[in-house]
Design an enzyme around this catalytic site. Structure first.
Site, PDB file in Angstrom:
ATOM      1  N   LEU A 143       0.822  -1.211   0.000  1.00  0.00           N
ATOM      2  CA  LEU A 143       0.000   0.000   0.000  1.00  0.00           C
ATOM      3  C   LEU A 143       0.858   1.266   0.000  1.00  0.00           C
ATOM      4  O   LEU A 143       0.653   2.170  -0.807  1.00  0.00           O
ATOM      5  CB  LEU A 143      -0.926  -0.006   1.217  1.00  0.00           C
ATOM      6  CG  LEU A 143      -1.908   1.159   1.348  1.00  0.00           C
ATOM      7  CD1 LEU A 143      -2.905   1.153   0.190  1.00  0.00           C
ATOM      8  CD2 LEU A 143      -2.656   1.087   2.676  1.00  0.00           C
ATOM      9  N   GLY A 147       5.021   8.820  -1.923  1.00  0.00           N
ATOM     10  CA  GLY A 147       4.198   9.999  -1.652  1.00  0.00           C
ATOM     11  C   GLY A 147       2.867   9.696  -1.010  1.00  0.00           C
ATOM     12  O   GLY A 147       2.001  10.564  -0.919  1.00  0.00           O
ATOM     13  N   ALA A 148       2.672   8.460  -0.561  1.00  0.00           N
ATOM     14  CA  ALA A 148       1.386   8.076   0.020  1.00  0.00           C
ATOM     15  C   ALA A 148       1.604   6.997   1.061  1.00  0.00           C
ATOM     16  O   ALA A 148       1.823   5.837   0.728  1.00  0.00           O
ATOM     17  CB  ALA A 148       0.435   7.575  -1.064  1.00  0.00           C
ATOM     18  N   GLY A 149       1.568   7.410   2.321  1.00  0.00           N
ATOM     19  CA  GLY A 149       1.685   6.448   3.399  1.00  0.00           C
ATOM     20  C   GLY A 149       0.391   6.412   4.175  1.00  0.00           C
ATOM     21  O   GLY A 149      -0.541   5.688   3.841  1.00  0.00           O
ATOM     22  N   ARG A 266      -4.739  -2.289  13.084  1.00  0.00           N
ATOM     23  CA  ARG A 266      -4.261  -1.222  13.970  1.00  0.00           C
ATOM     24  C   ARG A 266      -4.304  -1.593  15.452  1.00  0.00           C
ATOM     25  O   ARG A 266      -3.359  -1.276  16.192  1.00  0.00           O
ATOM     26  CB  ARG A 266      -5.037   0.066  13.691  1.00  0.00           C
ATOM     27  CG  ARG A 266      -4.522   0.777  12.451  1.00  0.00           C
ATOM     28  CD  ARG A 266      -5.382   1.924  11.984  1.00  0.00           C
ATOM     29  NE  ARG A 266      -4.734   2.612  10.859  1.00  0.00           N
ATOM     30  CZ  ARG A 266      -5.322   3.501  10.085  1.00  0.00           C
ATOM     31  NH1 ARG A 266      -6.597   3.825  10.296  1.00  0.00           N
ATOM     32  NH2 ARG A 266      -4.660   4.077   9.096  1.00  0.00           N
ATOM     33  N   GLU A 359      16.345   5.885  31.058  1.00  0.00           N
ATOM     34  CA  GLU A 359      16.735   6.970  31.962  1.00  0.00           C
ATOM     35  C   GLU A 359      17.014   6.446  33.365  1.00  0.00           C
ATOM     36  O   GLU A 359      17.945   6.901  34.039  1.00  0.00           O
ATOM     37  CB  GLU A 359      15.649   8.040  31.984  1.00  0.00           C
ATOM     38  CG  GLU A 359      15.556   8.829  30.677  1.00  0.00           C
ATOM     39  CD  GLU A 359      14.375   9.775  30.639  1.00  0.00           C
ATOM     40  OE1 GLU A 359      13.529   9.711  31.563  1.00  0.00           O
ATOM     41  OE2 GLU A 359      14.284  10.573  29.687  1.00  0.00           O
ATOM     42  N   GLU A 387       1.191   1.862   9.659  1.00  0.00           N
ATOM     43  CA  GLU A 387      -0.245   1.597   9.846  1.00  0.00           C
ATOM     44  C   GLU A 387      -1.017   2.881  10.149  1.00  0.00           C
ATOM     45  O   GLU A 387      -2.076   2.854  10.773  1.00  0.00           O
ATOM     46  CB  GLU A 387      -0.479   0.578  10.969  1.00  0.00           C
ATOM     47  CG  GLU A 387       0.123  -0.777  10.714  1.00  0.00           C
ATOM     48  CD  GLU A 387      -0.644  -1.602   9.706  1.00  0.00           C
ATOM     49  OE1 GLU A 387      -1.860  -1.417   9.581  1.00  0.00           O
ATOM     50  OE2 GLU A 387      -0.015  -2.439   9.045  1.00  0.00           O
TER      51      GLU A 387
END
Length: 414
Positions: A143, A147-149, A266, A359, A387
Protein backbone atom coordinates in the site's frame (compact mmCIF):
# COMPACT_ATOMS: atom_id res chain seq x y z
CA UNK A 1 -20.45 -5.89 28.57
CA UNK A 2 -16.83 -6.88 28.06
CA UNK A 3 -15.71 -10.09 29.74
CA UNK A 4 -12.11 -10.02 30.97
CA UNK A 5 -11.84 -13.61 32.20
CA UNK A 6 -10.20 -15.93 29.69
CA UNK A 7 -11.41 -19.48 29.25
CA UNK A 8 -9.10 -22.32 30.23
CA UNK A 9 -8.57 -23.15 26.56
CA UNK A 10 -7.58 -19.55 25.79
CA UNK A 11 -5.13 -19.61 28.69
CA UNK A 12 -3.54 -22.80 27.34
CA UNK A 13 -3.12 -21.21 23.91
CA UNK A 14 -1.45 -18.16 25.44
CA UNK A 15 0.85 -20.35 27.55
CA UNK A 16 2.07 -22.00 24.34
CA UNK A 17 2.59 -18.55 22.81
CA UNK A 18 4.59 -17.45 25.88
CA UNK A 19 6.86 -20.47 25.56
CA UNK A 20 7.44 -19.77 21.87
CA UNK A 21 8.17 -16.08 22.54
CA UNK A 22 10.65 -16.76 25.32
CA UNK A 23 12.46 -19.82 24.01
CA UNK A 24 12.50 -19.14 20.26
CA UNK A 25 11.73 -15.54 19.31
CA UNK A 26 13.81 -13.66 21.86
CA UNK A 27 17.17 -15.44 21.31
CA UNK A 28 16.80 -15.25 17.52
CA UNK A 29 15.76 -11.60 17.66
CA UNK A 30 18.77 -10.59 19.76
CA UNK A 31 21.06 -12.47 17.37
CA UNK A 32 19.61 -10.69 14.31
CA UNK A 33 19.85 -7.34 16.05
CA UNK A 34 23.57 -7.82 16.62
CA UNK A 35 24.08 -8.80 12.97
CA UNK A 36 21.69 -6.05 11.75
CA UNK A 37 20.31 -8.48 9.18
CA UNK A 38 16.87 -10.06 8.61
CA UNK A 39 16.33 -13.77 9.13
CA UNK A 40 17.04 -15.48 5.77
CA UNK A 41 14.04 -17.29 4.21
CA UNK A 42 15.80 -20.66 4.42
CA UNK A 43 16.47 -20.39 8.17
CA UNK A 44 15.45 -23.65 9.94
CA UNK A 45 13.32 -21.65 12.40
CA UNK A 46 10.69 -21.07 9.73
CA UNK A 47 10.35 -24.78 8.96
CA UNK A 48 10.16 -25.50 12.66
CA UNK A 49 7.22 -23.18 13.30
CA UNK A 50 5.60 -24.30 10.03
CA UNK A 51 5.67 -27.86 11.36
CA UNK A 52 4.09 -26.55 14.56
CA UNK A 53 1.23 -25.20 12.45
CA UNK A 54 2.07 -21.57 13.22
CA UNK A 55 1.64 -19.05 10.41
CA UNK A 56 0.45 -15.45 10.25
CA UNK A 57 -2.86 -14.74 8.54
CA UNK A 58 -3.82 -18.31 7.66
CA UNK A 59 -7.57 -18.73 7.71
CA UNK A 60 -8.05 -20.44 4.37
CA UNK A 61 -10.16 -20.07 1.26
CA UNK A 62 -13.20 -21.23 3.20
CA UNK A 63 -13.55 -18.92 6.21
CA UNK A 64 -16.32 -21.06 7.73
CA UNK A 65 -14.19 -24.22 7.70
CA UNK A 66 -11.11 -22.31 8.84
CA UNK A 67 -12.92 -20.68 11.74
CA UNK A 68 -14.35 -24.07 12.66
CA UNK A 69 -10.81 -25.50 12.83
CA UNK A 70 -9.70 -22.61 15.02
CA UNK A 71 -12.68 -23.07 17.32
CA UNK A 72 -11.85 -26.76 17.67
CA UNK A 73 -8.29 -25.80 18.61
CA UNK A 74 -9.30 -23.34 21.33
CA UNK A 75 -12.24 -25.47 22.45
CA UNK A 76 -15.96 -25.55 21.96
CA UNK A 77 -18.05 -23.09 23.94
CA UNK A 78 -21.49 -21.54 23.92
CA UNK A 79 -19.78 -18.16 24.15
CA UNK A 80 -18.26 -16.36 21.11
CA UNK A 81 -14.73 -17.68 20.36
CA UNK A 82 -13.24 -14.18 20.78
CA UNK A 83 -10.71 -14.84 18.04
CA UNK A 84 -9.74 -11.18 17.54
CA UNK A 85 -9.26 -10.62 21.28
CA UNK A 86 -7.16 -13.77 21.60
CA UNK A 87 -5.09 -12.64 18.61
CA UNK A 88 -4.44 -9.24 20.22
CA UNK A 89 -3.23 -10.85 23.44
CA UNK A 90 -1.06 -13.30 21.50
CA UNK A 91 0.40 -10.45 19.41
CA UNK A 92 1.49 -8.64 22.57
CA UNK A 93 3.21 -11.76 23.90
CA UNK A 94 5.00 -12.49 20.61
CA UNK A 95 6.19 -8.87 20.39
CA UNK A 96 7.42 -9.23 23.98
CA UNK A 97 9.55 -12.10 22.65
CA UNK A 98 10.73 -10.22 19.57
CA UNK A 99 8.66 -8.13 17.20
CA UNK A 100 11.06 -8.43 14.27
CA UNK A 101 10.96 -12.23 14.38
CA UNK A 102 7.18 -12.16 14.81
CA UNK A 103 6.80 -10.01 11.69
CA UNK A 104 8.93 -12.53 9.79
CA UNK A 105 6.63 -15.48 10.46
CA UNK A 106 5.64 -17.31 7.26
CA UNK A 107 2.06 -17.22 6.05
CA UNK A 108 -0.21 -14.77 4.21
CA UNK A 109 0.59 -12.04 6.75
CA UNK A 110 -0.91 -8.61 6.10
CA UNK A 111 -2.19 -9.82 2.73
CA UNK A 112 -4.75 -11.99 4.50
CA UNK A 113 -7.24 -9.30 5.67
CA UNK A 114 -7.82 -7.74 2.21
CA UNK A 115 -8.08 -11.21 0.66
CA UNK A 116 -10.70 -12.24 3.19
CA UNK A 117 -12.57 -8.93 2.88
CA UNK A 118 -12.42 -8.38 -0.87
CA UNK A 119 -11.47 -11.49 -2.86
CA UNK A 120 -13.79 -13.81 -4.77
CA UNK A 121 -13.99 -17.47 -3.65
CA UNK A 122 -11.79 -18.45 -6.61
CA UNK A 123 -9.17 -15.85 -5.69
CA UNK A 124 -9.18 -16.96 -2.06
CA UNK A 125 -8.57 -20.55 -3.09
CA UNK A 126 -5.67 -19.65 -5.40
CA UNK A 127 -4.08 -17.46 -2.74
CA UNK A 128 -4.50 -19.61 0.37
CA UNK A 129 -3.67 -22.87 -1.43
CA UNK A 130 -0.18 -21.42 -1.96
CA UNK A 131 0.49 -21.78 1.75
CA UNK A 132 -0.38 -25.45 1.97
CA UNK A 133 2.44 -27.95 2.12
CA UNK A 134 5.60 -28.21 4.19
CA UNK A 135 7.63 -25.31 2.79
CA UNK A 136 7.36 -21.88 4.47
CA UNK A 137 5.92 -19.22 2.17
CA UNK A 138 5.01 -15.57 2.64
CA UNK A 139 2.43 -13.03 1.53
CA UNK A 140 2.75 -9.22 1.58
CA UNK A 141 0.58 -6.10 1.54
CA UNK A 142 1.63 -3.32 -0.86
CA UNK A 143 0.00 0.00 0.00
CA UNK A 144 2.65 2.54 1.07
CA UNK A 145 4.35 4.63 -1.64
CA UNK A 146 6.99 7.40 -1.61
CA UNK A 147 4.20 10.00 -1.65
CA UNK A 148 1.39 8.08 0.02
CA UNK A 149 1.69 6.45 3.40
CA UNK A 150 -0.90 7.31 6.00
CA UNK A 151 -2.85 9.28 3.38
CA UNK A 152 -4.07 6.25 1.43
CA UNK A 153 -6.13 8.43 -0.92
CA UNK A 154 -2.90 9.74 -2.49
CA UNK A 155 -1.65 6.45 -3.96
CA UNK A 156 -0.27 6.96 -7.47
CA UNK A 157 0.70 3.48 -8.65
CA UNK A 158 -1.32 3.30 -11.86
CA UNK A 159 -3.44 0.49 -13.29
CA UNK A 160 -4.36 0.97 -16.97
CA UNK A 161 -6.78 -1.50 -18.56
CA UNK A 162 -5.48 -3.14 -21.74
CA UNK A 163 -7.80 -5.87 -22.99
CA UNK A 164 -8.00 -8.54 -20.31
CA UNK A 165 -5.01 -7.15 -18.42
CA UNK A 166 -4.23 -4.24 -16.12
CA UNK A 167 -0.80 -2.67 -16.64
CA UNK A 168 0.71 -1.61 -13.31
CA UNK A 169 3.35 1.11 -13.05
CA UNK A 170 4.64 2.56 -9.82
CA UNK A 171 6.61 1.95 -6.65
CA UNK A 172 5.81 0.57 -3.22
CA UNK A 173 8.02 0.98 -0.18
CA UNK A 174 8.45 -0.33 3.38
CA UNK A 175 6.78 -3.64 2.47
CA UNK A 176 7.16 -6.28 5.18
CA UNK A 177 8.39 -9.59 3.69
CA UNK A 178 8.08 -7.99 0.26
CA UNK A 179 11.14 -9.64 -1.30
CA UNK A 180 10.29 -13.17 -0.17
CA UNK A 181 6.52 -13.03 -0.74
CA UNK A 182 4.88 -15.43 -3.20
CA UNK A 183 1.93 -13.06 -3.56
CA UNK A 184 1.58 -9.32 -2.91
CA UNK A 185 -1.75 -7.51 -2.60
CA UNK A 186 -1.05 -4.27 -4.49
CA UNK A 187 -3.24 -1.17 -4.31
CA UNK A 188 -3.26 1.06 -7.39
CA UNK A 189 -5.47 3.67 -9.05
CA UNK A 190 -7.15 3.55 -12.46
CA UNK A 191 -7.40 7.36 -12.43
CA UNK A 192 -5.99 9.68 -9.74
CA UNK A 193 -8.71 12.23 -10.57
CA UNK A 194 -11.33 9.80 -9.29
CA UNK A 195 -9.78 9.82 -5.84
CA UNK A 196 -10.92 6.96 -3.66
CA UNK A 197 -13.33 5.71 -6.32
CA UNK A 198 -10.37 4.98 -8.58
CA UNK A 199 -8.65 2.59 -6.18
CA UNK A 200 -8.20 -1.05 -7.15
CA UNK A 201 -6.49 -3.96 -5.39
CA UNK A 202 -4.61 -6.65 -7.31
CA UNK A 203 -3.09 -9.99 -6.48
CA UNK A 204 0.40 -10.05 -8.03
CA UNK A 205 2.57 -13.15 -7.98
CA UNK A 206 6.31 -13.25 -7.50
CA UNK A 207 8.09 -13.54 -10.84
CA UNK A 208 5.42 -11.72 -12.85
CA UNK A 209 7.23 -9.84 -15.68
CA UNK A 210 7.66 -6.18 -14.77
CA UNK A 211 7.49 -6.84 -11.02
CA UNK A 212 10.78 -6.72 -9.13
CA UNK A 213 12.31 -5.95 -5.76
CA UNK A 214 14.14 -2.62 -5.85
CA UNK A 215 15.93 -2.88 -2.50
CA UNK A 216 16.04 -4.33 1.01
CA UNK A 217 15.93 -1.51 3.53
CA UNK A 218 18.57 -0.98 6.24
CA UNK A 219 16.66 0.01 9.36
CA UNK A 220 17.24 1.46 12.81
CA UNK A 221 15.40 -1.41 14.50
CA UNK A 222 13.34 -4.55 13.87
CA UNK A 223 16.40 -6.03 12.19
CA UNK A 224 15.02 -9.58 12.12
CA UNK A 225 12.24 -8.44 9.77
CA UNK A 226 12.72 -7.97 6.03
CA UNK A 227 11.46 -4.64 4.67
CA UNK A 228 11.55 -4.19 0.90
CA UNK A 229 10.90 -1.71 -1.87
CA UNK A 230 8.88 -3.02 -4.84
CA UNK A 231 8.87 -1.72 -8.41
CA UNK A 232 6.23 -2.21 -11.12
CA UNK A 233 7.23 -1.39 -14.68
CA UNK A 234 4.56 -2.27 -17.27
CA UNK A 235 3.57 -5.22 -15.08
CA UNK A 236 0.62 -7.00 -16.74
CA UNK A 237 -1.89 -8.49 -14.28
CA UNK A 238 -4.84 -10.48 -15.65
CA UNK A 239 -8.28 -9.13 -14.78
CA UNK A 240 -8.97 -12.39 -12.93
CA UNK A 241 -6.58 -11.12 -10.25
CA UNK A 242 -8.42 -7.85 -9.63
CA UNK A 243 -9.60 -8.49 -6.07
CA UNK A 244 -13.36 -8.92 -5.97
CA UNK A 245 -13.79 -8.50 -9.73
CA UNK A 246 -15.03 -5.44 -11.63
CA UNK A 247 -18.44 -5.27 -9.93
CA UNK A 248 -16.83 -4.86 -6.52
CA UNK A 249 -15.61 -1.36 -7.47
CA UNK A 250 -18.86 0.25 -8.58
CA UNK A 251 -18.62 2.30 -5.39
CA UNK A 252 -15.54 3.25 -3.34
CA UNK A 253 -14.90 -0.36 -2.36
CA UNK A 254 -11.17 -0.30 -3.14
CA UNK A 255 -10.51 2.45 -0.61
CA UNK A 256 -12.98 0.86 1.80
CA UNK A 257 -11.10 -2.43 1.55
CA UNK A 258 -7.83 -0.72 2.43
CA UNK A 259 -9.44 1.03 5.40
CA UNK A 260 -11.15 -2.10 6.72
CA UNK A 261 -7.82 -3.91 6.51
CA UNK A 262 -6.25 -1.21 8.68
CA UNK A 263 -9.16 -1.35 11.15
CA UNK A 264 -8.29 -5.01 11.64
CA UNK A 265 -4.55 -4.50 12.02
CA UNK A 266 -4.26 -1.22 13.97
CA UNK A 267 -5.30 -2.69 17.36
CA UNK A 268 -2.72 -5.43 16.80
CA UNK A 269 -0.04 -2.80 16.13
CA UNK A 270 -0.94 -1.14 19.42
CA UNK A 271 -0.70 -4.48 21.22
CA UNK A 272 2.68 -5.19 19.64
CA UNK A 273 3.98 -1.83 20.88
CA UNK A 274 2.83 -2.75 24.39
CA UNK A 275 4.67 -6.07 24.11
CA UNK A 276 7.95 -4.38 23.15
CA UNK A 277 7.60 -1.91 26.03
CA UNK A 278 6.68 -4.64 28.49
CA UNK A 279 9.90 -6.51 27.66
CA UNK A 280 11.93 -3.39 28.51
CA UNK A 281 9.84 -2.65 31.60
CA UNK A 282 10.14 -6.17 33.02
CA UNK A 283 13.90 -6.26 32.43
CA UNK A 284 14.29 -2.90 34.21
CA UNK A 285 11.98 -3.92 37.07
CA UNK A 286 13.82 -7.20 37.63
CA UNK A 287 17.22 -5.50 37.44
CA UNK A 288 16.36 -3.06 40.21
CA UNK A 289 14.68 -5.77 42.29
CA UNK A 290 17.79 -7.95 42.10
CA UNK A 291 20.42 -5.25 42.62
CA UNK A 292 18.83 -2.70 44.95
CA UNK A 293 16.96 -2.87 48.24
CA UNK A 294 13.63 -1.55 47.01
CA UNK A 295 11.92 -2.59 50.25
CA UNK A 296 14.04 -0.08 52.13
CA UNK A 297 12.48 3.21 53.18
CA UNK A 298 14.65 5.60 51.20
CA UNK A 299 14.03 8.39 48.68
CA UNK A 300 15.80 6.33 45.99
CA UNK A 301 13.65 3.23 46.53
CA UNK A 302 10.45 5.30 46.65
CA UNK A 303 11.34 7.06 43.40
CA UNK A 304 12.19 3.84 41.53
CA UNK A 305 9.03 2.06 42.67
CA UNK A 306 6.89 5.08 41.79
CA UNK A 307 8.37 5.20 38.28
CA UNK A 308 7.84 1.47 37.76
CA UNK A 309 4.24 1.73 38.97
CA UNK A 310 3.57 4.61 36.57
CA UNK A 311 4.95 2.57 33.66
CA UNK A 312 2.82 -0.46 34.47
CA UNK A 313 -0.31 1.65 34.90
CA UNK A 314 0.15 3.23 31.49
CA UNK A 315 0.77 -0.11 29.79
CA UNK A 316 -2.32 -1.61 31.44
CA UNK A 317 -4.50 1.26 30.18
CA UNK A 318 -3.08 0.97 26.66
CA UNK A 319 -3.76 -2.77 26.64
CA UNK A 320 -7.40 -2.23 27.61
CA UNK A 321 -7.88 0.18 24.69
CA UNK A 322 -6.46 -2.38 22.26
CA UNK A 323 -8.54 -5.20 23.71
CA UNK A 324 -11.73 -3.13 23.41
CA UNK A 325 -11.09 -2.54 19.71
CA UNK A 326 -10.59 -6.28 19.21
CA UNK A 327 -13.65 -7.14 21.31
CA UNK A 328 -15.83 -4.94 19.10
CA UNK A 329 -14.50 -6.85 16.09
CA UNK A 330 -15.42 -10.13 17.79
CA UNK A 331 -18.90 -8.74 18.43
CA UNK A 332 -19.06 -7.78 14.73
CA UNK A 333 -19.53 -4.12 15.63
CA UNK A 334 -17.88 -1.08 13.95
CA UNK A 335 -14.48 -0.38 15.46
CA UNK A 336 -12.85 2.28 13.24
CA UNK A 337 -12.70 4.83 16.05
CA UNK A 338 -11.49 2.33 18.65
CA UNK A 339 -8.91 0.88 16.24
CA UNK A 340 -7.47 4.36 15.72
CA UNK A 341 -7.58 5.05 19.46
CA UNK A 342 -5.51 1.91 20.06
CA UNK A 343 -2.99 2.89 17.39
CA UNK A 344 -2.84 6.54 18.52
CA UNK A 345 -2.44 5.82 22.24
CA UNK A 346 -0.38 2.65 22.66
CA UNK A 347 2.83 3.39 20.64
CA UNK A 348 3.57 6.79 22.29
CA UNK A 349 2.95 5.22 25.70
CA UNK A 350 5.30 2.37 24.80
CA UNK A 351 7.99 4.83 23.68
CA UNK A 352 7.58 6.80 26.92
CA UNK A 353 7.93 3.65 29.04
CA UNK A 354 11.05 2.47 27.20
CA UNK A 355 12.59 5.94 27.41
CA UNK A 356 11.98 6.02 31.16
CA UNK A 357 13.58 2.56 31.47
CA UNK A 358 16.73 3.86 29.79
CA UNK A 359 16.73 6.97 31.96
CA UNK A 360 16.44 4.90 35.13
CA UNK A 361 19.30 2.65 34.03
CA UNK A 362 21.43 5.66 33.09
CA UNK A 363 24.63 5.16 31.10
CA UNK A 364 24.51 1.49 31.99
CA UNK A 365 21.35 1.16 29.90
CA UNK A 366 23.40 1.44 26.71
CA UNK A 367 25.59 -1.56 27.58
CA UNK A 368 25.33 -5.12 26.28
CA UNK A 369 23.86 -6.37 29.57
CA UNK A 370 20.78 -4.23 28.91
CA UNK A 371 20.63 -5.06 25.18
CA UNK A 372 16.92 -5.85 25.37
CA UNK A 373 16.15 -2.31 26.60
CA UNK A 374 18.24 -0.34 24.11
CA UNK A 375 17.01 -2.66 21.34
CA UNK A 376 13.41 -1.93 22.35
CA UNK A 377 14.18 1.80 22.10
CA UNK A 378 15.25 1.34 18.46
CA UNK A 379 12.40 -1.04 17.64
CA UNK A 380 9.53 1.02 19.00
CA UNK A 381 9.66 4.34 17.15
CA UNK A 382 8.27 3.05 13.86
CA UNK A 383 5.07 1.96 15.63
CA UNK A 384 3.96 5.57 15.85
CA UNK A 385 4.43 5.86 12.08
CA UNK A 386 3.37 2.75 10.17
CA UNK A 387 -0.24 1.60 9.85
CA UNK A 388 -1.13 5.30 9.93
CA UNK A 389 0.74 7.98 11.88
CA UNK A 390 -0.51 9.22 15.22
CA UNK A 391 -1.66 12.45 13.56
CA UNK A 392 -3.82 10.54 11.08
CA UNK A 393 -5.32 8.43 13.87
CA UNK A 394 -6.38 11.58 15.69
CA UNK A 395 -8.07 12.84 12.52
CA UNK A 396 -9.99 9.55 12.22
CA UNK A 397 -11.02 9.74 15.88
CA UNK A 398 -12.12 13.38 15.65
CA UNK A 399 -14.31 12.67 12.62
CA UNK A 400 -16.15 10.04 14.64
CA UNK A 401 -16.84 12.34 17.57
CA UNK A 402 -19.90 13.47 15.66
CA UNK A 403 -22.67 11.32 14.26
CA UNK A 404 -24.60 12.17 11.09
CA UNK A 405 -25.65 15.80 10.61
CA UNK A 406 -23.05 17.01 13.10
CA UNK A 407 -24.75 15.56 16.19
CA UNK A 408 -22.19 14.75 18.90
CA UNK A 409 -21.78 11.08 19.77
CA UNK A 410 -22.95 10.43 23.32
CA UNK A 411 -20.70 8.79 25.90
CA UNK A 412 -20.62 5.03 25.41
CA UNK A 413 -21.95 5.17 21.84
CA UNK A 414 -19.99 3.98 18.81
Amino acid sequence: MMEFELSQNHKQVLELVKWLAKEKLRPLGLECDKKEEPIPPDHPFFKEIKQMGIEIGVMGSDDVKSESRLKSFIGESKEPPMIATLSILAAEILAWGDQGVFMSFPGPGLASPPIRLMATPEQKKIFFDTFKGDEPKWGAFGLTEPGAGSDVARIRTSAKKDGKYYILNGEKMYITNGARAEWVVVFATVDPKLGRAGHRAFLVRKGTPGFKVSRIEKKMGLHASETAGLLFEDCAVHEDFLLGGEDYYKSKEGFKGAMETLNMTRPAVGAMAIGIARAAYEHTRDYFAENYMLNAVSPFAVKIKAELERMKRKLDIARLICVRAAWLMDMKKPNAREASQAKAYAPPIALDVITRCLELLGEEGTLEYHHIVNKAYRDIKVFDIFEGTGQVQRIVISKRLFASKGKPVEWGEN
